[in-house]
Design an enzyme around this catalytic site. Structure first.
Site, mmCIF file in Angstrom:
data_model
loop_
_atom_site.group_PDB
_atom_site.id
_atom_site.type_symbol
_atom_site.label_atom_id
_atom_site.label_comp_id
_atom_site.label_asym_id
_atom_site.label_seq_id
_atom_site.Cartn_x
_atom_site.Cartn_y
_atom_site.Cartn_z
ATOM 1 N N ARG B 347 32.724 45.579 50.341
ATOM 2 C CA ARG B 347 32.488 44.770 49.101
ATOM 3 C C ARG B 347 30.990 44.300 48.970
ATOM 4 N NH1 ARG B 347 35.224 42.563 44.671
ATOM 5 N NH2 ARG B 347 37.182 43.704 44.910
ATOM 6 N N ALA B 548 41.698 38.575 46.547
ATOM 7 C CA ALA B 548 40.924 39.415 45.356
ATOM 8 C C ALA B 548 40.918 38.905 44.158
ATOM 9 C CB ALA B 548 41.189 40.843 45.782
ATOM 10 N N GLU B 750 37.370 34.169 42.734
ATOM 11 C CA GLU B 750 36.187 34.394 43.350
ATOM 12 C C GLU B 750 34.944 34.381 42.646
ATOM 13 O OE1 GLU B 750 38.114 37.861 44.827
ATOM 14 O OE2 GLU B 750 37.591 37.622 46.782
#
Lengths: 485, 799
Positions: B347, B548, B750
């Site tokens: 990521r 996530a 996030e």
């Protein structure tokens, strides 16, 4: 009079009497494990996160005062004759929310909610003292509370809104103040308290004179005032510290006396308790004092304890040394006086004999020709231990430096004077060059360490740069040299 | 008591119903709209419990008689062979019931979440980091267990250790998991021919989660092979599998329950497996409930954190500052085992372009094995480390060309066809970064303030100012495609009350509140009619981690699916019972309109029950469109992107390196917000947490490999006084997810974390002023006062 072997206190609305209490039993474990009052949380067990904040009320010169404390390092014997107030006591009948709670709900002040009871208790303490606080006052009140979710903005919004939701005069701690004061007064019998549990022994002397006697009679005793450092020996290092002699409850050590030539602060006076007198006589200390730990620790920790434990990174010794403070040490009936800097012999080694205790700190009243400054440099602005702490006192007459007292913390194994810099300044004209030359001498006196707070290189550089800050701050009309609060 | 009787509603027709049903019925009295539907500021469903201390966390659950407590014995070496282990003093200590070592693990001594078999519960012959669990002691009290754990006699033979990526490379430590390469075009050739080139390096520190509630697991043994574990995990299903794995039993013997967490942030995704495993093994061995709650120091020492990275980059660009080629090597401190380091370092590469277009690009990850605790998930999951490299590159170009960095950002934004492809070959279809940045530039008055900052600094004082405006583009979906599924279980009881479960976990983000809003909206009932209870593997199986940022995207859709199933049955029932077409059945606020008749919801449900309508449904959802081929580095790993922009202004004391964030303006994209109040809370909280990562939160290991910042006394997360002095947070009200997400909202957990990069670049900007912006300051993260001062001193020395 025979010793008492129990402690008594109020827990929310109930009387509690305990007979088997270890010196190291903590209030947090008592609340959560013994009483199942699980609203008070353990976040760190070292007085740094505030999730365990409760209020402790005690009679001070007859008046009942409540302060926020960290239950995780509040040792049970110190609760004798106190009123412990937990989050469970806040809501009204049938679960009606307290104004502080209501404000937190309305402004989305909680996310995961684990820190929330601690914040509510700290804000509750603030609201009682100052129902309409400024944003700066709110920040100071919650310096000892960590929140990892909200970014604090909604908590500040809630704190600003709480005043509109209710008045402290109607709060139970005010409406029942006289009743509680009477109940606490009845618990104070002026007897020595000796608590035993297993091998543990905890002693609460009846008076300062009794303390002097107890310490002589009890060699090797651990002396505990606010327990903000000793508390960690207990919770983190699981150290056996018995026998323990507590002194934080002694009114005789909590006096502040201002005489013609000095300010005398009892060794049991907390950081918070000395705030007013210090900042009144030494205004430069105000911003510095507000950056010692958080409110909970400032309520518990004492100047005497901060000095006595001899830490090289304690906040109070450098400014007190620069102010020319002396300490009064007592053993039995004999007393001696030491310049504060002479107390610190080496890392972990202080000039205190067994059975001896610090009774008071004496600070000469300020000289009108002396310029003062106290600086704390830390990774985080608030509630952090300094990487460098510096204090300056320069007596300047007719543009000439007549006397310089400069002390540093975090730069050596003990709090220490910058003797070479002082010598370089004494007798010189006060100008930028003199300050620069003085700063250049620091390596003669200091060989700082590298650790997680700062590298040796940074410590030395900052220490030297603070000479320049001191100089610039004396220049009227200059651009700001410090960040706004 | 008398008051209550007087207040009681007089409902003569429903005498036989319990009083609660009457309350629900009264709630059905006609109102146009429901309370707590989607797109409203419904407060957190536990808010009142939070503020009163009545919210129950794992450690607050009443302990059955006979409950035991466990404490881990941790290694005191970074890398060593265990020569001998004498636990006799531990076992003989007061209150001790026994000890557990690897030999006591009935199943497999491994809790590697990716099945790489590289993460033992208890170390055996070798320890690979300081703080690695070697044994556990079980005692009557937590205090007794902690004291006993200190009595172990362990003889080590030291081995050489490597603590950071550079040292690991020098020592030939290798990777903990296969690396990733992303490649598009010919970066080497384009670099060669570029008019300007810069090569640089930034070291980016890790971060401890510092959730206020630490790790905890509480196992209660059952009959046969059964065990129930209450825990504070973000990933109940994985904890279930791990407990089954270490016990050597089937998953159906293990139940994991999570009511709520006191914060997670990724730190309780895989890291709780250890504690669940130890508690469960002990509970089964002694057939007594066993709780394990490590002290904060052990929690921080023995569990993983955000990965530190060392990033070497090279960028080629033209005179206007437009990037022609970019290459980057992203080396991460992964720790001793793989854990989630594969997807985390992947990521990082996925976000190494942030919102910019790289015509030619080559990115390599280097997931380095180190002798430190195994690093793990943390909000952003590698994305922040990739993104900060992109922003550093922009800054480098801006200083090199003497341009304002915002101008350089704009020139490099992803754009129209031909400039809309990422290094992983996904075409960006929903790019709103340019619009967000333009709007924020205006609303934050960036130009005028930049001029004011420069004018202030031109005076040459001690206090310098800096300002930066940075964008965020964050890919939403698990890159492990199979994780993008969710389930929900919905019951409507015959009194009209609703019970809802889903696979997500509540860690403070308000997930349960949002999901309740979705169901409320679907069934057109007030949200407070819906009760969401603990997450449990018994009710919704095979869940993904609540991670996530996917919680409401996935579980909201699954819950909506369940509600729709029941709604369909109810509609069919109504059509039949009232003899009308299904099209004439409408769910309106707390009622059902059937032709001309309006039936209160509770009455309607009672009718449906009497007619034997199935009032329970399991919902399911899987994210469409996504696919990812890791070997070729191509695909569409992300369903969509969430965007944001932040403008931060700082003041820096150039004598000490201290600083303050004077102002931050944020414009963030959450699509059509399910709950603007909760989303705003996520944005504010993430920004401040991101600031902490880049400013005062420093992890510091000593030469022996021992983490010395292992509690809030030494590890400094932001306090109230660290938040921006002026803090303007707006959600982009016009934004709507172009993909069919739940109510067209976007994930929020996030993405806003990385808005804090604007603070880092503003600090850099202030530092650069001491050399009149001629040079991009060399500044590593976290930008502690020390690093800021040293950057100032370096520039002064160079000038």
């Amino acid at each position: 009079m025979t010793d008492r072997t129990t402690i008594g206190f109020l827990l929310n609305g109930k009387d509690v009497t305990l007979d088997r209490v270890a010196a190291t039993d903590t209030l947090l474990d008592f609340l959560r494990i013994e009483r199942r009052l699980t609203g008070t949380k353990e976040g760190c067990a070292e007085g740094d996160c505030g999730a365990c904040t409760v209020l402790v009320g005690r009679l001070r010169n007859g008046a009942l005062r409540y302060e926020p404390v960290n239950a995780c390092i509040r040792l049970m014997p110190t609760l004798d004759a106190c009123h412990v107030v937990t989050i469970e006591y806040l809501s009204g009948p049938e679960g009606r929310l307290h104004p502080v709670q209501q404000a937190m709900v309305e402004h989305h002040g909680s996310q995961c909610g684990f820190c929330t009871p601690g914040f509510v208790m700290a804000l509750y303490a603030l609201w009682m003292e100052n129902p309409d606080p400024t944003e700066a006052e709110i920040e100071t009140a919650i310096q000892g509370n960590l929140c990892r979710c909200t970014g604090y903005a909604p908590i500040i919004r809630a704190a600003r809104a709480m005043t509109a939701l209710g008045s402290p005069t109607e709060d139970v701690l005010n409406t029942e103040r006289d009743l509680v004061a009477a109940r606490l007064a009845a618990l104070e019998d002026r007897r020595r308290v000796v608590l035993r549990k297993g091998d543990s022994r905890a002693i609460l002397p009846a008076s300062v004179d009794d303390l002097a006697q107890v310490l002589v009679e009890t060699p090797g005793a651990t002396l505990v005032a606010g327990a903000t450092d000793v508390g960690l020996w207990v919770t983190k290092f699981l150290r056996d510290i018995s026998p323990v002699v507590f002194l934080g409850h002694l009114e005789g050590l909590r006096r502040v006396e201002v005489t013609e030539d000095s300010i005398k602060i009892g060794a049991g006076v907390s950081y918070g308790g000395s705030h007013r007198v210090l900042t009144e006589h030494f205004p430069h200390m105000a911003p510095f004092w507000d950056r010692i730990a958080g409110w909970q620790i400032r309520s518990m920790g004492t100047i005497g304890g901060n000095i006595a434990n001899g830490s090289p990174i304690g906040d109070t010794p450098p400014p007190l040394i620069a102010l020319g403070a002396e300490i009064v040490l007592r053993r039995g009936e004999s007393r001696r006086t030491l310049p504060l800097e002479a107390y610190f012999l080496d890392y972990g080694k202080q000039d205190r004999a067994d059975g001896e205790f610090i009774e008071a700190i004496r600070i000469p009243r300020p000289d009108p020709n002396t310029r003062h400054a106290a600086y704390k440099i830390s990774k985080r602005r608030d509630e952090d231990i300094s990487s460098v702490c510096a204090a300056f006192a320069l007596r300047i007459e007719g543009g000439r430096i007549e006397e310089a007292r400069i002390a540093f913390g975090g730069m050596a194994a003990t709090p220490k004077r910058a003797t070479a810099a002082e010598a370089a300044l004494s007798g010189r004209e006060f100008d930028e060059a003199a300050m620069r030359d003085a700063a250049a001498t620091l390596p003669q006196d200091f060989t700082p360490l590298s650790d997680w707070r700062a590298s040796a290189e940074y410590r030395m550089r900052v220490a030297q740069n603070l000479f320049q800050r001191f100089w610039l701050e004396t220049q009227d009309g200059a651009a700001p040299v410090r960040l706004s609060a | 008591m008398t008051d209550k009787i007087v207040d009681a509603p007089v409902e003569t027709q429903k005498r036989t119903d319990p009083p609660v049903a009457q309350k629900l019925l009264r709630a059905d009295q006609a109102r146009d709209t429901i309370r707590g539907g989607v797109h409203t500021d419904l407060r957190h469903d536990s808010a009142i419990k939070h503020v009163t201390g009545r919210a129950e966390y794992c450690d607050d659950i009443p302990e059955p008689a006979g409950t035991l407590h466990a404490c881990l014995g941790l290694s005191s070496r970074a890398h060593a062979l265990i020569r001998a282990m004498d636990l006799s003093a531990v076992e003989a200590a007061p209150g001790v019931i026994g000890v557990l070592t690897a030999a006591d693990v009935p199943g497999v001594n491994d809790i590697s979440p990716t099945g790489r078999d590289d993460e033992p519960v208890f170390a055996t012959e070798r320890v690979e980091f300081w703080g690695q669990p070697i044994f556990a002691v079980i005692a009557e009290t937590r205090d007794a267990a902690r004291r006993a754990a200190l009595l172990a006699g362990i003889e080590y033979e030291n081995l050489p250790h490597a603590l950071d990526p550079d040292a690991a490379r020098a020592a030939g430590m290798g990777y903990v998991t296969p690396p990733l390469t992303l490649r598009r075009g010919d970066a080497a050739a384009a670099m060669q021919s570029a008019p300007h080139r810069i090569a640089g390096r930034i070291a980016v520190g890790g971060q401890d989660h510092m959730y206020l509630e630490g790790h905890i697991a509480f196992a209660i043994p059952g009959e046969d092979e059964d065990v129930i574990v209450h825990s504070s995990t973000q990933h109940p299903t994985e904890a279930q599998h791990m407990v089954a794995h270490v016990l050597g039993v089937a998953s159906n013997a293990v139940t994991i329950n999570v009511r709520r967490m006191g914060g997670g942030f990724g730190g309780k995704e895989t890291q709780m497996n250890l504690f669940c495993a130890v508690a469960a093994i002990a509970a089964k061995k002694w057939n007594r409930p066993v709780k394990i709650r490590p002290d904060r120091d052990d929690d921080m020492t023995a569990t993983g954190k955000r990965h530190d990275f060392v990033i070497d980059y090279e960028v080629g660009f033209d005179d206007s500052g437009r990037i022609l080629a970019m290459s980057g090597d992203f080396a991460a401190r992964c720790g001793y085992s793989s854990d989630l380091s594969g997807p985390v370092t992947d990521r990082a590469l996925f976000h190494a372009d942030n919102a910019y277009f790289y015509p030619h690009v080559l990115l390599n990850s280097h997931p380095m094995k180190t002798n430190t605790v195994s690093n793990t998930a943390f909000r952003g999951f590698g994305g922040p480390q990739g993104m900060i490299a992109a922003e550093r590159i922009i800054e480098e170009i801006a200083y090199h060309r003497g341009l304002d960095s915002l101008e350089v950002r704009k020139r490099n934004f992803l754009g129209d066809a031909g400039r809309d492809v990422t290094p992983y070959h996904q075409t960006v279809e929903d790019n709103i970064a340019p619009r967000l940045v333009d709007e924020l530039e205006q609303s934050a008055d960036y130009r005028a303030r930049l001029a004011a900052v420069k004018a202030w600094n031109a005076k040459g004082g001690v206090i310098r100012k800096g300002i930066a405006l940075t964008p965020v583009k964050f890919g939403i979906s698990f890159t492990a495609t199979w994780y993008n599924q969710a389930g929900a279980l919905l019951h409507i009881y015959s009194d009209g009350s609703i019970h809802l479960n889903h696979g997500g976990t509540e860690m403070g983000q308000g997930l349960n509140t949002k999901i309740a809003q979705v169901v409320a909206d679907e069934l057109q009932v007030d949200a407070d009619r819906i009760k969401i209870t603990k997450t449990t593997t018994e009710k919704v199986p095979n869940t993904s981690a609540t991670a996530a940022s996917s919680g409401s995207d996935l579980n909201g859709m699954a819950a909506q699916d369940a509600a729709r199933q029941i709604k369909e049955r109810l509609t069919a029932f109504a059509a039949e019972r009232w003899q009308t077409a299904p099209g004439n059945v409408r769910f309106v606020a707390n009622a059902v309109e059937i032709g001309a008749e309006t039936v209160p919801f509770a009455d309607f449900i009672r009718e449906a029950y009497m007619a034997r309508i199935h009032l329970s449904a399991a919902g399911f959802y899987k994210t469409p469109k996504i696919h990812w081929d890791r070997a070729s580095g191509k695909g569409r790993p992300f369903y969509y992107y969430a965007y944001g922009a932040a403008c931060s202004e700082v003041s820096v004391d150039t004598l000490t390196g201290e600083y303050r964030v004077e102002r931050a303006d944020i414009l963030h994209d959450v699509g059509r917000s399910l709950n603007p109040a909760l989303d705003r809370g996520q944005v504010e909280g993430a920004f401040v947490q991101g600031m902490g990562w880049l400013t005062t939160e420093e992890l510091w290991w000593d030469a022996n490999g021992r983490l010395r910042t292992h509690a809030p006394s030494t590890y400094k997360i932001p306090l109230a006084s660290d938040r921006p002095r002026i803090f303007n947070v707006e959600l982009a009200s016009w934004s709507e997810n172009r993909e069919k997400t739940i109510k067209r909202s976007k994930a929020v957990g996030e993405p806003p974390f990385m808005l804090a990069i604007s603070v880092f670049e503003a600090l850099s900007h202030a530092v650069a002023s001491v050399a009149d912006y001629r040079e991009c300051p060399r500044l590593d993260a976290p930008a502690t006062p020390e690093r800021v001062l040293m950057a100032v001193e370096r520039l002064r020395g160079a000038g």
